[in-house]
Design a protein around this motif. Sequence first.
Motif, PDB file in Angstrom:
ATOM      1  N   CYS A  57      45.489  49.071  38.426  1.00 19.98           N
ATOM      2  CA  CYS A  57      44.115  49.168  37.547  1.00 19.98           C
ATOM      3  C   CYS A  57      43.872  50.536  37.207  1.00 19.98           C
ATOM      4  O   CYS A  57      43.048  50.721  36.635  1.00 19.98           O
ATOM      5  CB  CYS A  57      43.266  48.618  38.408  1.00 19.98           C
ATOM      6  SG  CYS A  57      43.314  46.842  38.985  1.00 19.98           S
ATOM      7  N   GLU A  89      43.537  46.659  44.781  1.00 23.97           N
ATOM      8  CA  GLU A  89      42.800  45.320  45.425  1.00 23.97           C
ATOM      9  C   GLU A  89      43.976  44.292  45.593  1.00 23.97           C
ATOM     10  O   GLU A  89      43.874  43.647  46.313  1.00 23.97           O
ATOM     11  CB  GLU A  89      41.821  44.916  44.207  1.00 23.97           C
ATOM     12  CG  GLU A  89      40.913  43.985  44.897  1.00 23.97           C
ATOM     13  CD  GLU A  89      40.113  44.461  46.146  1.00 23.97           C
ATOM     14  OE1 GLU A  89      39.895  45.588  46.006  1.00 23.97           O
ATOM     15  OE2 GLU A  89      39.658  43.680  47.018  1.00 23.97           O
ATOM     16  N   VAL A  90      44.914  44.320  44.681  1.00 27.51           N
ATOM     17  CA  VAL A  90      45.866  42.976  44.508  1.00 27.51           C
ATOM     18  C   VAL A  90      47.059  43.292  45.415  1.00 27.51           C
ATOM     19  O   VAL A  90      47.571  42.172  45.899  1.00 27.51           O
ATOM     20  CB  VAL A  90      46.212  42.585  43.189  1.00 27.51           C
ATOM     21  CG1 VAL A  90      45.088  42.230  42.318  1.00 27.51           C
ATOM     22  CG2 VAL A  90      46.712  43.751  42.452  1.00 27.51           C
ATOM     23  N   CYS A 125      39.654  50.477  40.102  1.00 21.07           N
ATOM     24  CA  CYS A 125      39.928  49.252  40.745  1.00 21.07           C
ATOM     25  C   CYS A 125      38.986  49.159  42.114  1.00 21.07           C
ATOM     26  O   CYS A 125      38.477  50.349  42.570  1.00 21.07           O
ATOM     27  CB  CYS A 125      41.375  49.039  41.457  1.00 21.07           C
ATOM     28  SG  CYS A 125      41.567  47.452  42.075  1.00 21.07           S
ATOM     29  N   ASP A 126      38.314  48.096  42.237  1.00 22.95           N
ATOM     30  CA  ASP A 126      37.392  47.776  43.270  1.00 22.95           C
ATOM     31  C   ASP A 126      36.771  48.911  44.306  1.00 22.95           C
ATOM     32  O   ASP A 126      35.689  49.339  44.314  1.00 22.95           O
ATOM     33  CB  ASP A 126      37.506  46.598  44.104  1.00 22.95           C
ATOM     34  CG  ASP A 126      37.553  45.202  43.065  1.00 22.95           C
ATOM     35  OD1 ASP A 126      37.695  45.312  42.082  1.00 22.95           O
ATOM     36  OD2 ASP A 126      37.409  44.335  43.690  1.00 22.95           O
ATOM     37  N   HIS A 197      40.889  47.951  34.770  1.00 27.64           N
ATOM     38  CA  HIS A 197      40.483  47.299  35.821  1.00 27.64           C
ATOM     39  C   HIS A 197      40.026  45.726  35.194  1.00 27.64           C
ATOM     40  O   HIS A 197      40.045  45.618  33.951  1.00 27.64           O
ATOM     41  CB  HIS A 197      39.387  47.719  36.835  1.00 27.64           C
ATOM     42  CG  HIS A 197      38.378  48.176  36.035  1.00 27.64           C
ATOM     43  ND1 HIS A 197      37.867  49.443  35.884  1.00 27.64           N
ATOM     44  CD2 HIS A 197      37.332  47.525  35.445  1.00 27.64           C
ATOM     45  CE1 HIS A 197      36.764  49.710  35.282  1.00 27.64           C
ATOM     46  NE2 HIS A 197      36.274  48.422  35.090  1.00 27.64           N
ATOM     47  N   CYS A 198      39.942  45.012  36.332  1.00 24.64           N
ATOM     48  CA  CYS A 198      39.342  43.636  35.750  1.00 24.64           C
ATOM     49  C   CYS A 198      38.288  43.566  34.962  1.00 24.64           C
ATOM     50  O   CYS A 198      37.372  44.036  35.172  1.00 24.64           O
ATOM     51  CB  CYS A 198      39.048  42.886  37.083  1.00 24.64           C
ATOM     52  SG  CYS A 198      40.246  42.584  38.339  1.00 24.64           S
ATOM     53  N   ALA A 204      35.036  45.811  40.332  1.00 24.59           N
ATOM     54  CA  ALA A 204      35.215  46.915  39.720  1.00 24.59           C
ATOM     55  C   ALA A 204      34.139  47.246  38.534  1.00 24.59           C
ATOM     56  O   ALA A 204      33.666  48.456  38.182  1.00 24.59           O
ATOM     57  CB  ALA A 204      36.596  47.096  39.136  1.00 24.59           C
TER      58      ALA A 204
HETATM   59 FE1  FES Z   1      41.555  46.098  40.564  1.00 26.14          FE
HETATM   60 FE2  FES Z   1      40.492  43.813  39.873  1.00 26.14          FE
HETATM   61  S1  FES Z   1      42.418  44.165  40.950  1.00 26.14           S
HETATM   62  S2  FES Z   1      39.809  45.850  39.435  1.00 26.14           S
END
Ligand code: FES
Length: 577
Positions: A57, A89-90, A125-126, A197-198, A204
């Motif tokens: 991200c 995050e992932v 990212c988050d 990011h998402c 995020a």
């Molecule tokens: Fe990084 Fe969703 S996985 S913002």
Amino acid sequence: MTEDRKRSLRSQAWFARQDKMGFYYRSFLKNSGFPQDQFEGRPVIGICNTWSELNPCNSHFRTIAEHVRYGVLDAGGFPLEFPVSSLGEVTMRPTAMLFRNLAAMDVEEAIRAHPLDGVVLLMGCDKTTPALLMGATSADLPTIGVSGGPQLRGVYRGKSIGSGTNIISMSEQLRAGEVTLQEFHEAEGAMNRSHGHCMTMGTASTMASMVEALGVGLPENAAIPATDARRNHLARMAGRRIVDMVREDLVLSKILTHQAFENAIRTLAAIGGSTNAVVHLLAIAGRAGVDLTLDDFDRLGRDIHCLVDLMPSGQFLMEDFYYAGGLPAVLRTLGERGLLNKGALTVNGQPIWENVREAPCWNSAVITPFEEPFKPDAGIAILRGNLAPNGAVIKPSAASPELMNHTGRAVVFETIEELHERIDDEDLDIDETCIMVLKNCGPKGYPGMAEVGNMPLPQKLLRKGVRDMVRISDARMSGTAYGTVVLHVAPEAAAGGPLALVQSGDLITLNVQERSLHLHVDAAELEHRRAAWMPPTPHAERGYAKLYVDHVLQADKGADLDFLVGRTGSPVPRDNH
Ligand code: FES
């Protein structure tokens, strides 16, 4: 900049010295090509970068950092980029949240230890956003947040698909036999097709919106797509502005006031934002010395409507949100209804209202009018009761209306492993009226409070067409997820909260309207169960995980480490010679 102001720059404690140490400080940096005049009173701006190949991200952050650098140079500053921990995050296990506080320590100490006068935080990212804001808040220099921006919308077979949200729905369809593995793989490539990011209103994008609503980011920070040239324009403008902020001594604590957090909470409700923001805002407020409580979220968000029709609550994505006017249009709507602290100061030196008072809305299907909201009264609700004496949260905008007042029989899973083992057992005694209860997934129990609160539904119920059930846990939930999911139950089971005492077959009542979560077991029986309760074996005996488990606060306090709450500021550390 006056000579006096130049002399008072924090960086001059390093670079103005005309002795052995001054030689060290200047000489080693000169090996990168910086000439002498760089050290003579230019504000030194740290570009705090979370670029990492392990965090997709934030994979474009080298480019964003370059644009910040140009901006700092434009304004006569001296930019120095530095890396800090990046939390993808992932890919991170057991959960990126375990490391949020570690990254915040990294940021705080990096800022304090170095000859910096101001900082630009690159976040995406988050967990990178709260981690950087927490650390920078404790250090309290002039600071601007620059978010990396959301990805372009996913497009699969002609339809928009959203990160996270459609992963969850498609994996349920796969388990129910409604999509093939080939279709599943095809959607993977169609979803994450650009930097950023998402692009749902997940954690995020919610946190990027919080950056803007708090006044820590420039207007439009929340929604400009990562690949839109205007994201780079914003980065450059941030680079220019941070130099002026140093000259004005506009430190973070002048921006992160209680009023700013109130604006953020109302904005969170108006965008149907992630429940994760509750934990993160509490933690950031704790660093700022602002007395924010869970009840502030309920009080301030209660009459706010969800104005944006974005996944996971709705249908559009962040790219659509930006084209419709983005967060400034939402803030203007709140301000026109008296729901914004208009005088709250922002990083551009203006009160927030001055930034948004003429913000246009170009698409009222994406950003709905307050009188005809996408979802009415959609602020995050805080639940209390004998099952959650210190509170729990639910996101009504992502829940099923027919389950908001529901009594059901508990089906208990003691651990996430037990859930995975039993959930698809055809003999599991469960139907759609039951309430799924998951224990030992809170800050200490997991540890790190993983995003597992939106438990998968039993396959046999999915086949019947069931798509939502009441679920209760001490865990968190991905901001891209949805459902009637009660989260962050405090105290958590691993800390001996009442959640630890629930048994399968107990009746539980969720009543969101009354903000209550009640376990129908009498006090004497609960005492009896408590006497027999044994705390779970700790997950860690050494290292950071042990430090975390020993010191983490509960969710209602932001899950920060107890010794990190508050700020020290940025006194110049002692010499090492
Ligand atoms: Fe990084 Fe969703 S996985 S913002």
